[in-house]
Design an enzyme around this catalytic site. Structure first.
Site, PDB file in Angstrom:
ATOM      1  N   LYS A 147      30.407  53.603  12.531  1.00 31.62           N
ATOM      2  CA  LYS A 147      31.044  54.346  11.443  1.00 31.62           C
ATOM      3  C   LYS A 147      30.032  54.724  10.353  1.00 31.62           C
ATOM      4  O   LYS A 147      29.983  55.859   9.910  1.00 31.62           O
ATOM      5  CB  LYS A 147      32.148  53.515  10.762  1.00 31.62           C
ATOM      6  CG  LYS A 147      33.288  53.104  11.650  1.00 31.62           C
ATOM      7  CD  LYS A 147      34.361  52.382  10.842  1.00 31.62           C
ATOM      8  CE  LYS A 147      33.915  51.068  10.235  1.00 31.62           C
ATOM      9  NZ  LYS A 147      33.704  49.960  11.196  1.00 31.62           N
ATOM     10  N   ARG A 199      41.349  49.518   5.875  1.00 28.03           N
ATOM     11  CA  ARG A 199      41.227  48.491   6.909  1.00 28.03           C
ATOM     12  C   ARG A 199      42.523  47.718   7.082  1.00 28.03           C
ATOM     13  O   ARG A 199      42.576  46.835   7.952  1.00 28.03           O
ATOM     14  CB  ARG A 199      40.135  47.503   6.505  1.00 28.03           C
ATOM     15  CG  ARG A 199      38.812  47.685   7.243  1.00 28.03           C
ATOM     16  CD  ARG A 199      37.859  46.705   6.620  1.00 28.03           C
ATOM     17  NE  ARG A 199      36.782  46.297   7.437  1.00 28.03           N
ATOM     18  CZ  ARG A 199      35.514  46.702   7.274  1.00 28.03           C
ATOM     19  NH1 ARG A 199      35.226  47.620   6.389  1.00 28.03           N
ATOM     20  NH2 ARG A 199      34.563  46.211   8.008  1.00 28.03           N
ATOM     21  N   ARG A 228      21.680  44.051  15.552  1.00 32.33           N
ATOM     22  CA  ARG A 228      21.518  45.088  14.509  1.00 32.33           C
ATOM     23  C   ARG A 228      20.585  44.624  13.390  1.00 32.33           C
ATOM     24  O   ARG A 228      20.678  43.505  12.901  1.00 32.33           O
ATOM     25  CB  ARG A 228      22.900  45.414  13.941  1.00 32.33           C
ATOM     26  CG  ARG A 228      22.884  46.213  12.659  1.00 32.33           C
ATOM     27  CD  ARG A 228      24.203  46.858  12.396  1.00 32.33           C
ATOM     28  NE  ARG A 228      25.179  45.977  11.783  1.00 32.33           N
ATOM     29  CZ  ARG A 228      26.389  46.377  11.412  1.00 32.33           C
ATOM     30  NH1 ARG A 228      26.777  47.625  11.618  1.00 32.33           N
ATOM     31  NH2 ARG A 228      27.226  45.523  10.852  1.00 32.33           N
ATOM     32  N   ARG A 235      21.989  41.385   8.836  1.00 32.59           N
ATOM     33  CA  ARG A 235      23.042  41.171   7.844  1.00 32.59           C
ATOM     34  C   ARG A 235      23.551  39.748   7.968  1.00 32.59           C
ATOM     35  O   ARG A 235      23.668  39.239   9.074  1.00 32.59           O
ATOM     36  CB  ARG A 235      24.197  42.160   8.099  1.00 32.59           C
ATOM     37  CG  ARG A 235      24.111  43.385   7.228  1.00 32.59           C
ATOM     38  CD  ARG A 235      25.131  44.418   7.607  1.00 32.59           C
ATOM     39  NE  ARG A 235      26.518  43.949   7.594  1.00 32.59           N
ATOM     40  CZ  ARG A 235      27.573  44.749   7.692  1.00 32.59           C
ATOM     41  NH1 ARG A 235      27.383  46.059   7.800  1.00 32.59           N
ATOM     42  NH2 ARG A 235      28.790  44.265   7.692  1.00 32.59           N
ATOM     43  N   ARG A 258      34.960  38.732  12.644  1.00 33.04           N
ATOM     44  CA  ARG A 258      35.201  40.107  12.173  1.00 33.04           C
ATOM     45  C   ARG A 258      35.952  40.918  13.224  1.00 33.04           C
ATOM     46  O   ARG A 258      36.816  41.730  12.894  1.00 33.04           O
ATOM     47  CB  ARG A 258      33.875  40.777  11.809  1.00 33.04           C
ATOM     48  CG  ARG A 258      33.311  40.221  10.510  1.00 33.04           C
ATOM     49  CD  ARG A 258      31.841  40.509  10.348  1.00 33.04           C
ATOM     50  NE  ARG A 258      31.539  41.910  10.235  1.00 33.04           N
ATOM     51  CZ  ARG A 258      30.395  42.466  10.627  1.00 33.04           C
ATOM     52  NH1 ARG A 258      29.454  41.731  11.178  1.00 33.04           N
ATOM     53  NH2 ARG A 258      30.201  43.744  10.459  1.00 33.04           N
TER      54      ARG A 258
HETATM   55  P1  AMP Z   1      31.375  46.657   6.591  1.00 30.62           P
HETATM   56  O1  AMP Z   1      30.003  46.921   6.088  1.00 30.62           O
HETATM   57  O2  AMP Z   1      32.257  47.869   6.527  1.00 30.62           O
HETATM   58  O3  AMP Z   1      31.388  45.996   7.940  1.00 30.62           O
HETATM   59  O4  AMP Z   1      32.033  45.600   5.564  1.00 30.62           O
HETATM   60  C1  AMP Z   1      31.462  44.331   5.370  1.00 30.62           C
HETATM   61  C2  AMP Z   1      32.504  43.371   4.791  1.00 30.62           C
HETATM   62  O5  AMP Z   1      32.961  43.878   3.529  1.00 30.62           O
HETATM   63  C3  AMP Z   1      33.756  43.195   5.615  1.00 30.62           C
HETATM   64  O6  AMP Z   1      33.589  42.239   6.645  1.00 30.62           O
HETATM   65  C4  AMP Z   1      34.751  42.736   4.546  1.00 30.62           C
HETATM   66  O7  AMP Z   1      34.534  41.395   4.182  1.00 30.62           O
HETATM   67  C5  AMP Z   1      34.344  43.607   3.365  1.00 30.62           C
HETATM   68  N1  AMP Z   1      35.069  44.912   3.362  1.00 30.62           N
HETATM   69  C6  AMP Z   1      34.539  46.150   3.490  1.00 30.62           C
HETATM   70  N2  AMP Z   1      35.481  47.103   3.444  1.00 30.62           N
HETATM   71  C7  AMP Z   1      36.662  46.451   3.288  1.00 30.62           C
HETATM   72  C8  AMP Z   1      38.022  46.855   3.204  1.00 30.62           C
HETATM   73  N3  AMP Z   1      38.381  48.159   3.275  1.00 30.62           N
HETATM   74  N4  AMP Z   1      38.964  45.891   3.047  1.00 30.62           N
HETATM   75  C9  AMP Z   1      38.648  44.582   2.956  1.00 30.62           C
HETATM   76  N5  AMP Z   1      37.392  44.123   3.056  1.00 30.62           N
HETATM   77  C10 AMP Z   1      36.394  45.040   3.217  1.00 30.62           C
END
Ligand code: AMP
Length: 221
Positions: free
Chosen positions: A15, A90, A127, A158, A169
């Site tokens: 994404k 989400r 990654r 990360r 996740r």
């Molecule tokens: P990502 O980089 O999109 O994988 O997001 C990393 C982490 O940020 C996720 O595992 C959540 O803990 C938090 N996070 C990001 N976007 C959201 C969202 N829309 N709702 C809730 N938690 C989020």
């Protein structure tokens, strides 16, 4: 009409990579909730302090906090010509809140990037991301050099990309985020693309899907 896009898909689907590329090509801002939260954690802001442990466990930050962040971003003038959401919504309540925020704007185009789970685990556990500009490493040579090809920053894993957290996740994705597909599926602006191909292949399929969805509702393309 503005081009308003939300990118759905499990962690590791691509994404962020695709949203960044599309935003650059179309000159519209990318709003990545994960990046915004990681910056808040790094800067030690009150929100950062509040969300760090939740993110480290691979769980979701509360809907209230996330919806507040996105509302603030969408209030900015630079979203008038369109925007791409990466990592939001989400949960179903987030999607409902987004529908409210879309009042008076062009229809939201929703693209789901599909990738099988075995491929996601493989991608996430290998990654590397830049510790300075947050870009993902895109070639084996770049990963081997541990240096970002865009800004020269160091490439690191990360903290939430280790296998235990990755599994959490993915489980959270299945229970909390996958139901969103049913929320959006019947809309004329919903499209799925195959994310299990090269980044260029995904980008081409995605551009076609966005154009088709935009045509279906008479939005700008
Ligand atoms: P990502 O980089 O999109 O994988 O997001 C990393 C982490 O940020 C996720 O595992 C959540 O803990 C938090 N996070 C990001 N976007 C959201 C969202 N829309 N709702 C809730 N938690 C989020």
């Amino acid at each position: 009409m503005a081009l308003n896009l939300a990118m759905l898909g499990p962690p590791g689907a691509g994404k962020g990579t695709q949203a960044e590329r599309y935003a650059r090509d179309r000159r519209i801002p990318k709003i990545s909730t994960g990046d915004i939260l990681r910056e808040a954690v790094q800067a030690g802001t009150p929100i950062g302090l509040q969300v760090k442990a939740v993110m480290d466990r691979g769980e979701l930050v509360s809907d209230d906090v996330i919806i507040g962040i996105v509302k603030e971003c969408l209030d900015r003038a630079d979203t008038a010509a369109g925007f791409i959401l990466d990592g939001f919504p989400r949960t179903v309540p987030q999607a409902q809140a987004l529908d409210g925020l879309m009042n008076g704007r062009s229809p939201l185009i929703v693209i789901d990037i599909e990738v099988p789970e075995t491929e996601l685990v493989r991608r996430l556990s290998s990654r590397l991301v830049c510790s300075r500009c947050a870009s993902n490493a895109t070639t084996p040579e770049e990963s081997a050099s541990l240096k970002c090809a865009r800004c020269g920053g160091s490439l690191v894993q990360r903290t939430d990309d280790n296998e235990t957290v990755v599994r959490e996740r993915l489980a959270v994705y299945t229970t909390r985020t996958k139901p969103l597909l049913d929320y959006y599926r019947l809309r004329p602006t919903f499209r799925s693309v195959n994310g299990a191909q090269s980044p260029e292949g995904v980008a081409a399929e995605l551009a076609g899907a966005v154009d088709a969805a935009a045509d279906a509702v008479g939005a700008r393309r």
